[in-house]
Scaffold this motif. Structure first.
Motif, PDB file in Angstrom:
ATOM      1  N   LEU A  54       2.686 -41.137 -17.674  1.00 50.21           N
ATOM      2  CA  LEU A  54       3.287 -42.358 -17.420  1.00 50.21           C
ATOM      3  C   LEU A  54       2.434 -43.505 -16.873  1.00 50.21           C
ATOM      4  O   LEU A  54       2.058 -44.569 -17.282  1.00 50.21           O
ATOM      5  N   ALA A  55       1.684 -43.077 -15.543  1.00 51.21           N
ATOM      6  CA  ALA A  55       1.038 -43.990 -14.621  1.00 51.21           C
ATOM      7  C   ALA A  55      -0.420 -44.278 -15.616  1.00 51.21           C
ATOM      8  O   ALA A  55      -0.970 -45.109 -15.752  1.00 51.21           O
ATOM      9  N   LYS A  56      -0.821 -43.338 -16.397  1.00 50.17           N
ATOM     10  CA  LYS A  56      -2.164 -43.636 -17.536  1.00 50.17           C
ATOM     11  C   LYS A  56      -1.679 -44.400 -18.527  1.00 50.17           C
ATOM     12  O   LYS A  56      -2.383 -45.338 -18.944  1.00 50.17           O
ATOM     13  N   LYS A  57      -0.443 -44.140 -19.243  1.00 48.28           N
ATOM     14  CA  LYS A  57      -0.171 -45.019 -20.423  1.00 48.28           C
ATOM     15  C   LYS A  57       0.043 -46.527 -19.786  1.00 48.28           C
ATOM     16  O   LYS A  57      -0.013 -47.502 -20.370  1.00 48.28           O
ATOM     17  N   ALA A  58       0.495 -46.595 -18.609  1.00 45.71           N
ATOM     18  CA  ALA A  58       0.658 -47.945 -18.019  1.00 45.71           C
ATOM     19  C   ALA A  58      -0.772 -48.633 -17.612  1.00 45.71           C
ATOM     20  O   ALA A  58      -0.610 -49.628 -17.068  1.00 45.71           O
ATOM     21  N   GLY A  59      -1.638 -47.527 -17.592  1.00 47.20           N
ATOM     22  CA  GLY A  59      -2.904 -48.339 -17.039  1.00 47.20           C
ATOM     23  C   GLY A  59      -3.142 -48.501 -15.686  1.00 47.20           C
ATOM     24  O   GLY A  59      -3.897 -49.089 -15.305  1.00 47.20           O
ATOM     25  N   LEU A  60      -2.513 -47.726 -14.855  1.00 49.02           N
ATOM     26  CA  LEU A  60      -2.452 -47.592 -13.456  1.00 49.02           C
ATOM     27  C   LEU A  60      -3.074 -46.572 -12.914  1.00 49.02           C
ATOM     28  O   LEU A  60      -3.839 -46.729 -11.877  1.00 49.02           O
ATOM     29  N   GLN A  61      -3.415 -45.317 -13.797  1.00 48.15           N
ATOM     30  CA  GLN A  61      -4.160 -44.494 -13.181  1.00 48.15           C
ATOM     31  C   GLN A  61      -5.316 -43.983 -14.183  1.00 48.15           C
ATOM     32  O   GLN A  61      -5.266 -44.074 -15.447  1.00 48.15           O
ATOM     33  N   ARG A  62      -6.508 -43.595 -13.604  1.00 46.12           N
ATOM     34  CA  ARG A  62      -7.575 -43.155 -14.297  1.00 46.12           C
ATOM     35  C   ARG A  62      -7.636 -41.587 -14.631  1.00 46.12           C
ATOM     36  O   ARG A  62      -6.579 -40.891 -14.129  1.00 46.12           O
ATOM     37  N   GLU A  63      -8.586 -41.065 -15.474  1.00 47.44           N
ATOM     38  CA  GLU A  63      -8.748 -39.597 -15.653  1.00 47.44           C
ATOM     39  C   GLU A  63      -9.162 -39.097 -13.983  1.00 47.44           C
ATOM     40  O   GLU A  63      -9.721 -39.524 -13.703  1.00 47.44           O
ATOM     41  N   PHE A  64      -8.874 -37.791 -14.101  1.00 48.81           N
ATOM     42  CA  PHE A  64      -9.315 -37.092 -12.682  1.00 48.81           C
ATOM     43  C   PHE A  64     -10.620 -36.284 -13.066  1.00 48.81           C
ATOM     44  O   PHE A  64     -10.795 -35.683 -13.816  1.00 48.81           O
ATOM     45  N   HIS A  65     -11.289 -36.058 -11.516  1.00 48.55           N
ATOM     46  CA  HIS A  65     -12.303 -35.240 -11.757  1.00 48.55           C
ATOM     47  C   HIS A  65     -11.825 -33.811 -11.301  1.00 48.55           C
ATOM     48  O   HIS A  65     -10.893 -33.671 -10.354  1.00 48.55           O
ATOM     49  N   PRO A  66     -12.573 -32.976 -11.822  1.00 55.10           N
ATOM     50  CA  PRO A  66     -12.083 -31.431 -11.176  1.00 55.10           C
ATOM     51  C   PRO A  66     -12.427 -31.286  -9.728  1.00 55.10           C
ATOM     52  O   PRO A  66     -11.545 -30.194  -9.267  1.00 55.10           O
ATOM     53  N   HIS A  67     -12.916 -32.036  -8.780  1.00 58.19           N
ATOM     54  CA  HIS A  67     -12.889 -31.817  -7.568  1.00 58.19           C
ATOM     55  C   HIS A  67     -11.804 -32.417  -6.694  1.00 58.19           C
ATOM     56  O   HIS A  67     -12.069 -32.209  -5.682  1.00 58.19           O
ATOM     57  N   GLU A  68     -11.289 -33.163  -7.649  1.00 57.91           N
ATOM     58  CA  GLU A  68      -9.969 -33.847  -6.959  1.00 57.91           C
ATOM     59  C   GLU A  68      -8.739 -33.234  -7.063  1.00 57.91           C
ATOM     60  O   GLU A  68      -7.909 -33.429  -6.196  1.00 57.91           O
ATOM     61  N   LEU A  69      -8.633 -32.271  -7.679  1.00 57.37           N
ATOM     62  CA  LEU A  69      -7.331 -31.378  -7.777  1.00 57.37           C
ATOM     63  C   LEU A  69      -7.631 -29.860  -7.484  1.00 57.37           C
ATOM     64  O   LEU A  69      -8.793 -29.350  -7.637  1.00 57.37           O
ATOM     65  N   SER A  70      -6.581 -29.363  -7.246  1.00 57.65           N
ATOM     66  CA  SER A  70      -6.523 -27.772  -6.728  1.00 57.65           C
ATOM     67  C   SER A  70      -5.502 -27.470  -7.762  1.00 57.65           C
ATOM     68  O   SER A  70      -4.311 -27.941  -7.759  1.00 57.65           O
ATOM     69  N   LEU A  71      -5.921 -25.942  -7.933  1.00 57.98           N
ATOM     70  CA  LEU A  71      -4.710 -25.394  -8.574  1.00 57.98           C
ATOM     71  C   LEU A  71      -4.146 -24.209  -7.549  1.00 57.98           C
ATOM     72  O   LEU A  71      -4.922 -23.688  -6.659  1.00 57.98           O
ATOM     73  N   GLY A  72      -3.025 -24.266  -7.704  1.00 52.27           N
ATOM     74  CA  GLY A  72      -2.287 -23.301  -6.529  1.00 52.27           C
ATOM     75  C   GLY A  72      -1.599 -22.157  -7.697  1.00 52.27           C
ATOM     76  O   GLY A  72      -0.926 -22.554  -8.804  1.00 52.27           O
ATOM     77  N   VAL A  73      -1.639 -21.068  -7.483  1.00 54.00           N
ATOM     78  CA  VAL A  73      -0.885 -19.778  -7.991  1.00 54.00           C
ATOM     79  C   VAL A  73      -0.207 -19.031  -6.893  1.00 54.00           C
ATOM     80  O   VAL A  73      -0.461 -19.081  -5.826  1.00 54.00           O
ATOM     81  N   LYS A  74       0.936 -18.848  -7.330  1.00 47.46           N
ATOM     82  CA  LYS A  74       1.941 -18.118  -6.416  1.00 47.46           C
ATOM     83  C   LYS A  74       2.887 -17.212  -6.896  1.00 47.46           C
ATOM     84  O   LYS A  74       3.155 -16.998  -8.214  1.00 47.46           O
ATOM     85  N   GLU A  75       3.206 -16.355  -5.785  1.00 45.24           N
ATOM     86  CA  GLU A  75       4.164 -15.252  -6.392  1.00 45.24           C
ATOM     87  C   GLU A  75       5.337 -15.487  -5.351  1.00 45.24           C
ATOM     88  O   GLU A  75       5.285 -15.536  -4.243  1.00 45.24           O
ATOM     89  N   VAL A  76       6.664 -15.159  -5.914  1.00 39.83           N
ATOM     90  CA  VAL A  76       7.848 -14.836  -5.018  1.00 39.83           C
ATOM     91  C   VAL A  76       7.998 -13.371  -4.951  1.00 39.83           C
ATOM     92  O   VAL A  76       8.098 -12.947  -6.190  1.00 39.83           O
ATOM     93  N   ILE A  77       7.941 -12.929  -3.987  1.00 41.59           N
ATOM     94  CA  ILE A  77       8.056 -11.387  -3.806  1.00 41.59           C
ATOM     95  C   ILE A  77       9.198 -11.096  -3.211  1.00 41.59           C
ATOM     96  O   ILE A  77       9.457 -11.376  -1.910  1.00 41.59           O
ATOM     97  N   GLY A  78       9.951 -10.258  -3.827  1.00 37.95           N
ATOM     98  CA  GLY A  78      11.592  -9.861  -3.197  1.00 37.95           C
ATOM     99  C   GLY A  78      11.400  -8.911  -1.909  1.00 37.95           C
ATOM    100  O   GLY A  78      10.297  -8.039  -2.104  1.00 37.95           O
TER     101      GLY A  78
END
Lengths: 442, 95
Positions: free
Chosen positions: A175-199
């Motif tokens: 939505l922020a992109k459609k509204a022209g408020l946000q640009r595309e991101f560079h891969p150094h700006e974002l991090s990926l989190g992977v997670k497990e819930v372990i009983g």
């Protein structure tokens, strides 16, 4: 402003029922506005994953006194560790508090399971009078004479009109992109989190982490734990499970050709971590992007007829000592709602009036915090602070503690030798010390 | 069991698979213009399969909708994506 009949128009349309969206909808509905809260998941929280420690207890307590007595919370955090790791060693700073606000109400932070917590929070917004519509994807904004006047939901006759749209649609905010408020991101700006819930049995959790009742821990790990990928790892206690995961900068994962779930396995196998997770059983695996660059990736926050809040606005503080998102999401959602209420009073939804959002964000300490720590993410989330130095500390401690018949070295020559043997140049080390000071001390 | 294979991890996640793919990969671009194939490594669901001819095969059915592939892809237009239809896709229960 619009020509649509009043009965077909909402005062506020909130897109996304995470902590930002539900907080916004709750406050706007309480002010008597006609509020629609849209969520693309089967239920609020169905698409949401984070650590998850919620550090916004005091904020929520203002809205819903003693909220933790009715909300699905796991454990309140009264012990935090930051551990520096080499492949075989860990050195930890262990913080534990039975002090005011940590072990007593309103508590400092709670572990939560997002599908349960977010669902509960959206229900509070609904109870306050907001209409909640789930399974509703918003594809675009609606415009009239340049003003945003509503949203298009992906279904027959999906045009919905509203005086103000609050985009709380998460890190990938279409939505922020459609509204022209946000640009595309560079891969150094974002991090990926992977997670497990372990009983794990609650009695084992209490024994293993030295906890009583509903006390909980938040452990965070830096150093060789993500090998040479810029990032870190975490382990949190829930009532009868552990939440643990690995976070890696996207560009760094690409460069090193590392698969995130393999890093996760290595994390669990680390000698300092394996005994903590032993005997557990995987309940759910998940993944989510994190807008780690904070201030540097902030979109334009408002335009005619629309405001942006939460992860969609990059309000996630990932700066070493601080890993906070839900609290800022909620604060920015509340600031957006306050702005929408103000605009409704003025009956003016232009950018000029919605600019009050900036003041409201400041009053809720969102923009001030992000501005104060604007230097931290780009530096802290880099190779030397996340990987090299923590590993050096771990290796250094190993050398200090090792007694093997060789002469003891004092710390300064030991450090000098380690720096000489590493890829770090002494000048760089001094610059880094200055950078850390600039990021955290003043 | 604490240590798990990727297949075992994925079996714990609930997906409600929609009729239309929400991510489309233009394999022509992967074949001709990209030698990195970052998507193959970064995808937490391991959904991008490199083909012998240099193209990429993508399976949208077990997607976390995280957006990492889109951000990591260095070739304009190779990955187009939106969210799945409302109520479809990944549904977390405990995360």
């Amino acid at each position: 402003m619009t020509t649509h009949p009043a009965n077909q128009q909402f005062d506020v349309i909130v897109v996304g029922a995470g902590p930002a969206g539900s907080a916004a909808a709750l406050l706007a509905a309480r002010a008597g506005l006609k509020v629609l809260l849209l969520e693309r998941g089967e239920y609020p929280g169905a698409k949401n994953a984070s650590g998850a420690v919620f550090y916004g207890s005091a904020i929520l307590n203002e809205l819903i006194p003693n909220w933790w007595e009715q909300a699905p919370v796991e454990r309140h955090i009264c012990r935090r560790d930051i551990a520096f790791m080499s492949p075989t060693t860990a050195v930890a700073l262990d913080f534990r508090s039975a002090g005011v606000g940590f072990a007593t109400a309103p508590y400092n932070g709670f572990t939560v399971l997002r599908p349960k917590f977010d669902r509960w929070l959206a229900a509070q917004a609904e109870a306050a009078g907001a209409f909640v519509l789930t399974s509703a994807v918003v594809d675009d904004v609606l415009r009239e004479k340049g003003h945003i006047v509503g949203v298009r939901v992906r279904r027959e006759q999906g045009e919905i009109y509203g005086k103000v749209v609050i985009a709380c649609d998460g890190v990938n905010s279409f939505l922020a992109k459609k509204a022209g408020l946000q640009r595309e991101f560079h891969p150094h700006e974002l991090s990926l989190g992977v997670k497990e819930v372990i009983g794990l049995d609650p009695a084992i959790i209490q024994d293993r982490f030295h906890l009583t009742d509903n006390d909980g821990i938040a452990f965070e790990y830096l150093g060789a734990i993500t090998e040479d990928v810029h990032g870190g790892a975490f382990l949190y206690t829930n009532r009868d499970s552990l939440s643990l995961g690995v976070i890696g900068q996207v560009s760094s994962l690409v460069e090193r050709r590392k698969r995130p779930y393999e890093l996760l396995e290595r994390f669990k196998a680390h000698p300092a971590v394996a005994p903590l997770v032993r005997g557990g059983k995987l309940r759910e695996y998940s993944a989510h992007l994190i807008p780690e660059s904070g201030w540097a990736m902030k979109p334009k926050l408002y335009t005619d007829g629309m405001l942006v809040a939460g992860d969609a606005a990059g309000f996630c503080l990932a700066a070493g000592l601080y890993l906070e998102g839900m609290n800022y999401a909620m604060q920015s959602g509340l600031a957006a709602a306050e702005t929408a209420i103000f605009a409704c009073q003025k009956n003016n939804f232009s950018a000029r009036v919605l600019a009050a959002y900036q003041k409201n964000l400041k009053q809720r300490h969102v923009s001030t915090d992000f501005r104060a720590y604007r230097h931290a993410p780009s530096f802290v989330n880099g190779p030397r602070l996340q990987n090299l130095y923590p590993e050096m500390v771990a290796r250094g401690m190993e050398q200090i503690f090792r007694v093997d018949g060789t002469p003891k070295r004092k710390i300064l020559p030991l450090t000098y030798r380690m720096v000489r043997q590493s890829t770090i140049k002494p000048g760089q080390l001094l610059r880094d010390v200055y950078q850390v000071a600039r990021a955290y001390l003043w | 069991m604490v240590m798990t294979t990727h297949e075992e991890k994925m079996r714990t996640v609930r997906f409600r698979v929609g009729a239309t793919p929400h991510i489309v990969v233009n394999s022509e671009i992967c074949r001709n213009d990209c030698s990195v194939h970052a998507c193959v490594y970064v995808c937490p669901a391991n959904l991008f399969v490199p083909l012998d001819d240099g193209g990429i095969l993508f399976n949208y059915e077990q997607c976390f909708e995280c957006g990492t592939c889109y951000v990591a892809c260095n070739q304009e237009g190779a990955i187009r994506w939106s969210y799945p239809d409302g109520g479809y896709g990944v549904t977390f229960r405990e995360s």
